[in-house]
Scaffold this active site. Sequence first.
Site, PDB file in Angstrom:
ATOM      1  N   ASN A   1      -2.176  -0.259   6.852  1.00 36.42           N
ATOM      2  CA  ASN A   1      -1.543  -1.275   7.317  1.00 36.42           C
ATOM      3  C   ASN A   1      -0.780  -2.333   6.176  1.00 36.42           C
ATOM      4  O   ASN A   1      -0.666  -3.267   6.462  1.00 36.42           O
ATOM      5  CB  ASN A   1      -2.981  -2.442   7.815  1.00 36.42           C
ATOM      6  CG  ASN A   1      -3.943  -2.609   6.655  1.00 36.42           C
ATOM      7  OD1 ASN A   1      -3.924  -2.299   5.747  1.00 36.42           O
ATOM      8  ND2 ASN A   1      -4.780  -3.231   7.147  1.00 36.42           N
TER       9      ASN A   1
ATOM     10  N   GLU B   1      -9.428 -10.834  -7.866  1.00 34.95           N
ATOM     11  CA  GLU B   1      -8.507  -9.446  -7.833  1.00 34.95           C
ATOM     12  C   GLU B   1      -7.298  -9.687  -8.976  1.00 34.95           C
ATOM     13  O   GLU B   1      -6.998  -8.504  -9.452  1.00 34.95           O
ATOM     14  CB  GLU B   1      -7.972  -9.510  -6.250  1.00 34.95           C
ATOM     15  CG  GLU B   1      -9.097  -9.385  -5.389  1.00 34.95           C
ATOM     16  CD  GLU B   1      -8.444  -9.319  -4.103  1.00 34.95           C
ATOM     17  OE1 GLU B   1      -7.336  -9.764  -3.757  1.00 34.95           O
ATOM     18  OE2 GLU B   1      -9.307  -9.242  -3.053  1.00 34.95           O
TER      19      GLU B   1
ATOM     20  N   HIS C   1      -1.970  -5.512   1.133  1.00 31.12           N
ATOM     21  CA  HIS C   1      -3.192  -6.109   0.901  1.00 31.12           C
ATOM     22  C   HIS C   1      -2.754  -7.518   0.350  1.00 31.12           C
ATOM     23  O   HIS C   1      -1.958  -7.781  -0.444  1.00 31.12           O
ATOM     24  CB  HIS C   1      -3.856  -5.624  -0.366  1.00 31.12           C
ATOM     25  CG  HIS C   1      -5.110  -6.376  -0.755  1.00 31.12           C
ATOM     26  ND1 HIS C   1      -6.274  -6.542  -0.049  1.00 31.12           N
ATOM     27  CD2 HIS C   1      -4.904  -7.146  -1.899  1.00 31.12           C
ATOM     28  CE1 HIS C   1      -6.966  -7.499  -0.809  1.00 31.12           C
ATOM     29  NE2 HIS C   1      -6.158  -7.973  -1.666  1.00 31.12           N
TER      30      HIS C   1
ATOM     31  N   TYR D   1     -12.212  -2.860  -3.811  1.00 33.58           N
ATOM     32  CA  TYR D   1     -12.959  -2.807  -2.530  1.00 33.58           C
ATOM     33  C   TYR D   1     -14.543  -2.907  -2.546  1.00 33.58           C
ATOM     34  O   TYR D   1     -15.013  -2.221  -1.630  1.00 33.58           O
ATOM     35  CB  TYR D   1     -12.285  -1.444  -1.679  1.00 33.58           C
ATOM     36  CG  TYR D   1     -10.753  -2.020  -1.324  1.00 33.58           C
ATOM     37  CD1 TYR D   1     -10.555  -2.979  -0.583  1.00 33.58           C
ATOM     38  CD2 TYR D   1      -9.988  -0.867  -1.578  1.00 33.58           C
ATOM     39  CE1 TYR D   1      -9.396  -3.205  -0.080  1.00 33.58           C
ATOM     40  CE2 TYR D   1      -8.590  -1.145  -0.828  1.00 33.58           C
ATOM     41  CZ  TYR D   1      -8.549  -2.181  -0.320  1.00 33.58           C
ATOM     42  OH  TYR D   1      -7.260  -2.435   0.358  1.00 33.58           O
TER      43      TYR D   1
ATOM     44  N   LYS E   1       0.685  -1.248  -0.004  1.00 31.40           N
ATOM     45  CA  LYS E   1      -0.040  -0.037  -0.128  1.00 31.40           C
ATOM     46  C   LYS E   1       0.926   1.197   0.030  1.00 31.40           C
ATOM     47  O   LYS E   1       2.035   1.057   0.310  1.00 31.40           O
ATOM     48  CB  LYS E   1      -0.903  -0.034   1.101  1.00 31.40           C
ATOM     49  CG  LYS E   1      -1.924  -1.200   1.203  1.00 31.40           C
ATOM     50  CD  LYS E   1      -3.085  -1.244   2.335  1.00 31.40           C
ATOM     51  CE  LYS E   1      -3.861  -2.253   2.332  1.00 31.40           C
ATOM     52  NZ  LYS E   1      -4.880  -2.114   3.344  1.00 31.40           N
TER      53      LYS E   1
HETATM   54  P1  IDP Z   1      -7.793  -7.038   5.153  1.00 33.86           P
HETATM   55  O1  IDP Z   1      -7.324  -6.058   4.245  1.00 33.86           O
HETATM   56  O2  IDP Z   1      -7.058  -7.421   6.356  1.00 33.86           O
HETATM   57  O3  IDP Z   1      -8.423  -8.433   4.376  1.00 33.86           O
HETATM   58  P2  IDP Z   1     -10.524  -5.882   5.039  1.00 33.86           P
HETATM   59  O4  IDP Z   1     -11.631  -6.063   5.946  1.00 33.86           O
HETATM   60  O5  IDP Z   1     -10.713  -6.363   3.656  1.00 33.86           O
HETATM   61  O6  IDP Z   1      -9.185  -5.958   5.639  1.00 33.86           O
HETATM   62  O7  IDP Z   1     -10.530  -4.087   5.057  1.00 33.86           O
HETATM   63  C1  IDP Z   1      -9.874  -3.914   3.562  1.00 33.86           C
HETATM   64  C2  IDP Z   1      -8.949  -2.688   4.275  1.00 33.86           C
HETATM   65  O8  IDP Z   1      -9.744  -1.464   4.625  1.00 33.86           O
HETATM   66  C3  IDP Z   1      -8.198  -2.907   5.282  1.00 33.86           C
HETATM   67  O9  IDP Z   1      -6.740  -3.714   5.067  1.00 33.86           O
HETATM   68  C4  IDP Z   1      -7.779  -1.477   5.937  1.00 33.86           C
HETATM   69  O10 IDP Z   1      -6.861  -0.740   5.124  1.00 33.86           O
HETATM   70  C5  IDP Z   1      -9.001  -0.818   5.724  1.00 33.86           C
HETATM   71  N1  IDP Z   1     -10.021  -1.115   6.704  1.00 33.86           N
HETATM   72  C6  IDP Z   1     -10.729  -2.146   7.246  1.00 33.86           C
HETATM   73  N2  IDP Z   1     -11.456  -1.764   8.403  1.00 33.86           N
HETATM   74  C7  IDP Z   1     -11.081  -0.686   8.796  1.00 33.86           C
HETATM   75  C8  IDP Z   1     -11.521   0.236   9.900  1.00 33.86           C
HETATM   76  O11 IDP Z   1     -12.313  -0.128  10.808  1.00 33.86           O
HETATM   77  N3  IDP Z   1     -11.220   1.419   9.927  1.00 33.86           N
HETATM   78  C9  IDP Z   1     -10.355   1.976   9.015  1.00 33.86           C
HETATM   79  N4  IDP Z   1      -9.831   1.143   7.808  1.00 33.86           N
HETATM   80  C10 IDP Z   1     -10.430  -0.200   7.827  1.00 33.86           C
END
Ligand code: IDP
Length: 137
Positions: free
Chosen positions: A114, A128, A117, A51, A10
Amino acid sequence: MSQRTLVLLKPDAVRRGLIGEIIGRIERKAGWTIAAMELRTLGQDTLEQHYGEHQGKPFYEPLVAFMKSGPVVALVVEGERVIEGVRRLAGPTDPIAAEPGSIRGDFGTIVRENLIHASDSEESAIRELKIFFPGLS
Ligand code: IDP
């Protein structure tokens, strides 16, 4: 069971100079190979497709804005149980909850930023990979 998965480093990972560190961890897993890799800046359409399942959630708009804020590295990683394996290397979504030793656990603090992905299932990987690498055979 050889598989392919989509990995995105990212914009925070790219800005912080962590490309080599993260790819190094993936590369060192025995037998996994990088089948394709590109630095690119993502647009609205690509992110809406990628997304789509999160559309309407409170974090969706800021997530898309963040993902457009700078280039990402998109990779196709291939190898034995790579879908589950890269998810394990990445750690859970919240970097504070992620174990030290995982990518998110070692380098992250913010849920949105974070670092990585990785496709979460075979079905997601197929979907994807089509979005990011449509020409891949
Ligand atoms: P993942 O990337 O661990 O599979 P997902 O639930 O698919 O997680 O969410 C996609 C991305 O959205 C996450 O990696 C993170 O960057 C962001 N995200 C998910 N939940 C939150 C939240 O509660 N607050 C802010 N960003 C979030």
